[in-house]
Design an enzyme around this catalytic site. Structure first.
Site, PDB file in Angstrom:
ATOM      1  N   ASP A  23       0.780  -1.255  -0.029  1.00 22.30           N
ATOM      2  CA  ASP A  23      -0.155   0.123   0.032  1.00 22.30           C
ATOM      3  C   ASP A  23       0.805   1.331   0.002  1.00 22.30           C
ATOM      4  O   ASP A  23       0.389   2.461   0.635  1.00 22.30           O
ATOM      5  CB  ASP A  23      -0.867  -0.117   1.258  1.00 22.30           C
ATOM      6  CG  ASP A  23      -1.707  -1.318   1.321  1.00 22.30           C
ATOM      7  OD1 ASP A  23      -2.171  -1.680   0.346  1.00 22.30           O
ATOM      8  OD2 ASP A  23      -1.857  -1.901   2.412  1.00 22.30           O
ATOM      9  N   HIS A  51      -4.077  -1.612  -6.702  1.00 23.28           N
ATOM     10  CA  HIS A  51      -3.186  -0.534  -7.292  1.00 23.28           C
ATOM     11  C   HIS A  51      -4.220   0.736  -7.736  1.00 23.28           C
ATOM     12  O   HIS A  51      -4.942   0.489  -8.672  1.00 23.28           O
ATOM     13  CB  HIS A  51      -2.296  -0.694  -8.473  1.00 23.28           C
ATOM     14  CG  HIS A  51      -1.213  -1.610  -8.067  1.00 23.28           C
ATOM     15  ND1 HIS A  51      -0.162  -1.749  -8.966  1.00 23.28           N
ATOM     16  CD2 HIS A  51      -0.718  -2.198  -6.933  1.00 23.28           C
ATOM     17  CE1 HIS A  51       0.970  -2.722  -8.350  1.00 23.28           C
ATOM     18  NE2 HIS A  51       0.372  -2.888  -7.088  1.00 23.28           N
ATOM     19  N   THR A 310      -8.532  -3.485  -1.834  1.00 27.47           N
ATOM     20  CA  THR A 310      -9.107  -4.826  -2.146  1.00 27.47           C
ATOM     21  C   THR A 310     -10.202  -5.137  -1.201  1.00 27.47           C
ATOM     22  O   THR A 310     -11.378  -5.646  -1.485  1.00 27.47           O
ATOM     23  CB  THR A 310      -7.941  -5.991  -2.253  1.00 27.47           C
ATOM     24  OG1 THR A 310      -6.995  -5.591  -3.286  1.00 27.47           O
ATOM     25  CG2 THR A 310      -8.628  -7.072  -2.473  1.00 27.47           C
ATOM     26  N   GLY A 312     -11.236  -3.219   1.909  1.00 25.42           N
ATOM     27  CA  GLY A 312     -11.563  -2.164   2.580  1.00 25.42           C
ATOM     28  C   GLY A 312     -11.493  -2.277   3.835  1.00 25.42           C
ATOM     29  O   GLY A 312     -11.868  -1.331   4.811  1.00 25.42           O
ATOM     30  N   ARG A 313     -10.580  -3.005   4.370  1.00 25.22           N
ATOM     31  CA  ARG A 313      -9.991  -3.091   5.767  1.00 25.22           C
ATOM     32  C   ARG A 313      -9.368  -1.794   6.189  1.00 25.22           C
ATOM     33  O   ARG A 313      -8.337  -1.491   5.512  1.00 25.22           O
ATOM     34  CB  ARG A 313      -9.361  -4.271   6.110  1.00 25.22           C
ATOM     35  CG  ARG A 313     -10.303  -5.526   6.119  1.00 25.22           C
ATOM     36  CD  ARG A 313      -9.248  -6.827   6.467  1.00 25.22           C
ATOM     37  NE  ARG A 313      -8.086  -7.244   5.583  1.00 25.22           N
ATOM     38  CZ  ARG A 313      -7.324  -8.101   5.956  1.00 25.22           C
ATOM     39  NH1 ARG A 313      -7.346  -8.728   6.924  1.00 25.22           N
ATOM     40  NH2 ARG A 313      -6.315  -8.173   4.836  1.00 25.22           N
ATOM     41  N   LYS A 314      -9.428  -1.450   7.515  1.00 19.23           N
ATOM     42  CA  LYS A 314      -8.795  -0.350   7.954  1.00 19.23           C
ATOM     43  C   LYS A 314      -7.144  -0.511   8.113  1.00 19.23           C
ATOM     44  O   LYS A 314      -7.145  -1.676   8.685  1.00 19.23           O
ATOM     45  CB  LYS A 314      -9.618   0.147   9.302  1.00 19.23           C
ATOM     46  CG  LYS A 314      -8.990   1.441   9.734  1.00 19.23           C
ATOM     47  CD  LYS A 314      -9.660   1.575  11.120  1.00 19.23           C
ATOM     48  CE  LYS A 314      -9.077   2.932  11.707  1.00 19.23           C
ATOM     49  NZ  LYS A 314      -9.705   3.172  13.223  1.00 19.23           N
TER      50      LYS A 314
END
EC number: 6.3.4.4
Length: 434
Positions: A23, A51, A310, A312-314
């Site tokens: 990231d 990406h 991908t 949506g996790r924090k």
């Protein structure tokens, strides 16, 4: 006497690697560089990484297609080191075509790339759920189980889609084993073998125009003088061999993986650009020495929109870690640094940098890759004055705020690698070159 040409390097390929936990903003750099290279190659990972590219007031996330697909003169290659979910790939191709970009004739897929099957995704989620507190933090996209089958020599490859008899035989063999596992270990419903054989046989004609021997194609193009840009997914600290094992991905995002995942000969690699954020993030579990579990960490996440492209996790957030970076730069042979998301720090009064660790009462400079040791270190921080202003209009280093320049210069001096690219905003043009 040595021949004058004996030691002449052949260097037409550039590798872009993430130097942190993924990231880092690789999409923006690859998007910028793509129109300067003839071919862009994705060499490992799968749809577990996204990406993000911003242009023309649009934000687009690619999971499998190389970022060069938005540059019409650029050929894109998905290498043998990538694991491919055929349905996800075709959906991504369709979305890109709907935006007005031609894909056929510009995309080549390695015939040796392995496939992610529905049973891989189901087993991925079931195995992760069974881990309880020991979860790795997988995306549940079937990446790990697909690589497991690859190295167990049981995998189904892209080339098998083009041979119905081979595909049917491999599917039946694999499903016999996977269904037994689902039924006896997890007590879950089995897959319908005939239905899956029928479903995947239909990919034959759809995917055939894209499939080729990309290893030979790439080396021939390089020999002919073409230039190649190789983009990895995730980052060095998630590498299965060089990362914070076991909290890692199942492939090699490092520069060495660029050769094995594409088939390009090592002597063609001329530059390795290491990408790092001006701060640091990690998604999922695993040690993170410079993590900020306070209001400052929350603030970094909010300003930086730190949610997985991908899943949506924090993402967990912290200050930049130079101990980890020195290790990554060495492992990858990084020749220059691209610093991203500097703008996220624009409003901070003070900015800290992790310069070393304390371990058992001693200060250390070397990065421990075993999780047990890494989880015991505490960070040593150097605090610097923030710039409290935007650099978004800067296009040269001298146009940046003095404190921002000081921050970049400090990183260079500590890491002993030049910072040649600085992202001062999300847009294509919001970039400083040196």
């Amino acid at each position: 006497m040595e021949s004058p040409s004996f030691s002449k390097p052949v260097q037409s390929a550039t590798v872009i690697v993430g130097t942190q936990f993924g990231d880092e903003g690789k999409g923006k750099l690859v998007d910028y560089l793509s129109d300067k290279y003839d071919i862009v190659v994705r060499y490992q990972g799968g749809a577990n990484a996204g990406h993000t590219i911003c242009f023309d007031n649009k934000t687009i996330v690619l999971h499998l297609l190389p970022s060069g697909i938005f540059h019409e003169g650029c050929v894109c290659v998905i290498g043998n080191g990538v694991v491919i979910d055929p349905a996800a790939l075709l959906d991504e191709i369709r979305k890109v075509e709907e935006l007005g970009y031609e894909v056929k004739g510009r995309l080549f897929i390695s015939h040796n790339a392995h496939l992610i099957m529905p049973y891989h995704k189901r087993l991925d989620s079931l195995h992760e759920d069974a881990q309880g507190d020991q979860k790795i933090g997988t995306t549940g996209r079937g990446i790990g189980p697909s690589y497991e089958d690859k190295f167990a020599r049981k995998g189904i490859r892209v080339v098998d889609l083009l041979n119905p008899e081979v595909l049917q035989e491999k599917l039946r063999d694999n499903l016999a084993a996977k269904n037994k596992l689902l039924k006896t270990i997890y007590e879950k419903e089995e897959f319908d073998i005939d239905a899956m054989v029928k479903e995947y046989a239909e990919f034959d004609k759809i995917i055939d125009p894209y499939v080729t021997n990309t290893q030979l194609y790439l080396n021939r193009q390089l020999k002919a003088g073409k230039t190649v840009l190789l983009e990895g997914a995730q980052g060095c600290l998630l590498d299965v061999d060089h990362g914070t094992y076991p909290y890692v991905t199942s492939s090699n995002p490092t520069s060495g993986g660029a050769c094995t995942g594409s088939g390009i000969a090592p002597n063609y690699i001329g530059k390795v650009i290491g990408i790092c954020k001006a701060y640091m993030t990690r998604v999922g579990n695993g040690a993170f020495p410079s993590e900020l579990s306070d209001e400052t960490g929350e603030r970094l996440g909010q300003i930086g929109h730190e949610f997985g492209a991908t899943t949506g996790r924090k993402r967990r957030c912290g200050w930049i870690d130079l101990v980890a970076l020195r290790y990554s730069l060495a492992v990858n042979g990084v020749t220059e640094i691209a610093l991203t998301k500097l703008d996220v720090l624009d409003t901070f009064e003070e900015i800290s940098v992790c310069t070393s660790y304390m371990l058992d009462g001693k200060e250390i400079q070397d990065f421990p890759t075993d999780h047990q040791t890494l989880s015991r270190v505490t960070p040593v921080f150097k605090t610097m004055k923030g710039w409290k202003a935007t650099n978004a209009d800067a296009r040269t280093f001298d146009e940046m705020r003095p404190e921002a320049r000081n921050y970049v210069t400090f990183l260079e001096e500590e890491l002993q690698v030049p910072v040649t690219f600085i992202s001062v905003g999300p847009g294509r043009d919001e970039t400083v070159f040196r």
